[in-house]
Design a protein around this motif. Structure first.
Motif, short mmCIF file in Angstrom:
data_model
loop_
_atom_site.label_atom_id
_atom_site.label_comp_id
_atom_site.label_asym_id
_atom_site.label_seq_id
_atom_site.Cartn_x
_atom_site.Cartn_y
_atom_site.Cartn_z
N ARG A 82 -37.03 21.77 30.18
CA ARG A 82 -38.41 21.77 30.69
C ARG A 82 -38.44 21.52 32.19
NH1 ARG A 82 -43.22 21.85 28.41
NH2 ARG A 82 -45.02 21.06 29.53
N GLU A 83 -37.65 20.56 32.65
CA GLU A 83 -37.65 20.26 34.09
C GLU A 83 -37.00 21.39 34.88
OE1 GLU A 83 -38.32 18.46 37.67
OE2 GLU A 83 -39.21 18.09 35.69
N SER A 84 -35.96 21.99 34.35
CA SER A 84 -35.34 23.13 35.03
C SER A 84 -36.34 24.28 35.18
CB SER A 84 -34.11 23.62 34.25
OG SER A 84 -33.07 22.67 34.30
N LEU A 85 -37.06 24.59 34.10
CA LEU A 85 -38.05 25.65 34.17
C LEU A 85 -39.18 25.29 35.13
CD1 LEU A 85 -38.36 26.69 30.40
CD2 LEU A 85 -37.24 27.96 32.25
N ARG A 86 -39.57 24.04 35.14
CA ARG A 86 -40.64 23.62 36.03
C ARG A 86 -40.24 23.83 37.50
NH1 ARG A 86 -44.81 20.52 35.10
NH2 ARG A 86 -43.93 19.75 33.15
N ARG A 87 -39.04 23.43 37.85
CA ARG A 87 -38.58 23.58 39.23
C ARG A 87 -38.49 25.06 39.61
NH1 ARG A 87 -33.75 19.11 40.29
NH2 ARG A 87 -34.87 17.29 39.49
N PHE A 88 -37.94 25.86 38.71
CA PHE A 88 -37.77 27.28 39.01
C PHE A 88 -39.12 27.97 39.13
CE2 PHE A 88 -37.07 31.72 38.00
CZ PHE A 88 -35.96 32.03 38.76
N MET A 89 -39.99 27.73 38.17
CA MET A 89 -41.29 28.41 38.16
C MET A 89 -42.20 27.94 39.29
SD MET A 89 -42.15 28.64 34.08
CE MET A 89 -41.47 29.96 33.08
N ALA A 90 -42.13 26.66 39.63
CA ALA A 90 -42.96 26.15 40.71
C ALA A 90 -42.61 26.83 42.03
CB ALA A 90 -42.79 24.64 40.84
N ALA B 170 -34.43 36.28 31.22
CA ALA B 170 -34.65 35.87 32.61
C ALA B 170 -35.72 36.74 33.26
CB ALA B 170 -33.34 35.97 33.40
N PHE B 171 -35.67 38.04 33.02
CA PHE B 171 -36.69 38.94 33.57
C PHE B 171 -38.08 38.56 33.05
CE2 PHE B 171 -33.19 42.37 33.81
CZ PHE B 171 -32.86 41.97 35.11
N ALA B 172 -38.15 38.22 31.77
CA ALA B 172 -39.45 37.86 31.17
C ALA B 172 -40.02 36.60 31.81
CB ALA B 172 -39.28 37.67 29.66
N GLU C 299 -48.14 24.28 34.13
CA GLU C 299 -47.85 23.52 32.92
C GLU C 299 -47.76 24.44 31.70
OE1 GLU C 299 -46.93 20.06 30.83
OE2 GLU C 299 -47.10 20.41 32.99
N ARG C 300 -48.68 25.38 31.60
CA ARG C 300 -48.65 26.30 30.46
C ARG C 300 -47.47 27.27 30.56
NH1 ARG C 300 -52.84 26.32 26.99
NH2 ARG C 300 -54.69 25.13 27.55
N LEU C 301 -47.19 27.75 31.77
CA LEU C 301 -46.07 28.67 31.93
C LEU C 301 -44.75 28.01 31.52
CD1 LEU C 301 -46.92 30.42 35.33
CD2 LEU C 301 -46.92 31.45 33.05
N VAL C 302 -44.58 26.75 31.87
CA VAL C 302 -43.37 26.03 31.48
C VAL C 302 -43.28 25.96 29.96
CG1 VAL C 302 -42.20 23.80 31.51
CG2 VAL C 302 -43.19 24.72 33.62
N GLY C 303 -44.42 25.69 29.31
CA GLY C 303 -44.44 25.66 27.84
C GLY C 303 -44.12 27.01 27.23
N TYR C 304 -44.69 28.06 27.82
CA TYR C 304 -44.37 29.41 27.33
C TYR C 304 -42.87 29.70 27.50
CZ TYR C 304 -49.45 30.12 27.92
OH TYR C 304 -50.82 30.02 27.88
N GLY C 305 -42.33 29.27 28.64
CA GLY C 305 -40.91 29.48 28.89
C GLY C 305 -40.04 28.78 27.87
N VAL D 162 -44.34 34.52 35.84
CA VAL D 162 -44.78 33.76 37.01
C VAL D 162 -45.23 34.69 38.13
CG1 VAL D 162 -44.11 32.00 38.68
CG2 VAL D 162 -43.13 31.96 36.38
N GLN D 163 -44.45 35.72 38.39
CA GLN D 163 -44.77 36.61 39.49
C GLN D 163 -46.10 37.32 39.32
OE1 GLN D 163 -41.35 39.21 40.03
NE2 GLN D 163 -40.70 38.01 41.79
N ASP D 164 -46.53 37.49 38.09
CA ASP D 164 -47.79 38.20 37.85
C ASP D 164 -48.97 37.46 38.46
OD1 ASP D 164 -48.86 40.58 36.74
OD2 ASP D 164 -49.84 39.38 35.20
#
Length: 248
Positions: free
Chosen positions: A101-109, A175-177, A211-217, A182-184
């Motif tokens: 979760r934290e890895s995705l948060r950092r990347f997506m942010a 990874a593309f998904a 927050e929601r994107l991280v959950g979706y990820g 996020v890019q959208d």
């Protein structure tokens, strides 16, 4: 991080260096990058004129050669600078000890914040969209040198959490998904504002989106892990053992 500040395309009016010549050079280079970003995003590489860029920057036509070598060098600098600055925000997103979760948060942010929030980021977004439709020879090199390393780090992270022994095409697709989700929010921001006017309004709007994107990820990674466990073959059990070791 505000893109306009991070890219440093505009140099502050107040001198920050006692060396006047160095300061003038930094100002000139910054003005060229700023105007080149605007004009390249509007007209594309082929139709943009170096004379027009220099005129808009208030500099003579030899300035591009002095600071960037030629038109192609200036264009490459425009493409690379935001990616280089964005790279600073990607540091340590894939530390082995971090929960998914934290890895995705950092990347997506890092991906979510820059695009579409001010004039400069709008130009950059338009420029990269133009490259997808009308790719220039330099763009592939830029992708290989500035984007591929982070993509591979993301794929390796996903392999650890999905219980994969090594990276494969399914993990590249995952990874593309994740990146596309996020890019959208930059690429389709204008559509979102029409279709869901309140979604991106308010000081905490992007925090809620993240927050929601991280959950979706997390859900996508879990789906990939389960698909691998349910796949027939002796590798399924070893995949689960690997996942447990890497998640400790």
């Amino acid at each position: 991080m505000k893109v306009k500040q991070a890219l440093d395309f505009k140099v502050p009016d107040t001198p920050v260096d006692e060396d006047a010549a160095s300061e003038r050079g930094a100002r000139a280079r910054g003005r060229l990058l700023w105007e080149a970003t605007r004009i390249f995003s509007d007209k594309g590489f082929a139709k943009a004129s170096t004379r027009e860029i220099c005129h808009a920057a208030g500099l003579n036509v030899a300035s591009i050669h002095y600071y960037f070598g030629d038109k192609a060098g200036l264009y490459r600098a425009v493409l690379c600078k935001p990616l280089e600055d964005l790279g600073e925000d990607f540091n340590q997103f894939d530390e082995p000890g971090l929960p998914l979760r934290e890895s995705l948060r950092r990347f997506m942010a890092a991906l979510l914040c820059p695009w579409g929030q001010d004039e400069l980021s709008t130009w950059l977004m338009r420029l990269h969209l133009r490259e997808m439709v009308e790719p220039t020879p330099d763009y592939k090199d830029v992708m290989v040198s500035h984007i591929q390393p982070y993509h591979q780090r993301l794929v390796d992270l996903l392999a650890r959490h999905a219980g994969a022994v090594k990276a494969d095409d399914a993990l590249h697709q995952l990874a593309f998904a994740l990146v596309a989700m996020v890019q959208d929010y930059g690429m389709s921001r204008e559509f979102m504002q029409v279709l869901a006017p309140t979604l991106l309004k308010g000081t905490r709007a992007m925090d809620r989106v993240l927050e929601r994107l991280v959950g979706y990820g997390e859900a996508l990674v879990e789906h990939e892990r389960r698909m691998r466990l349910e796949a027939p073959g002796p590798g399924a059990a070893s995949h689960e053992r690997l996942r447990k070791r890497t998640s400790r």
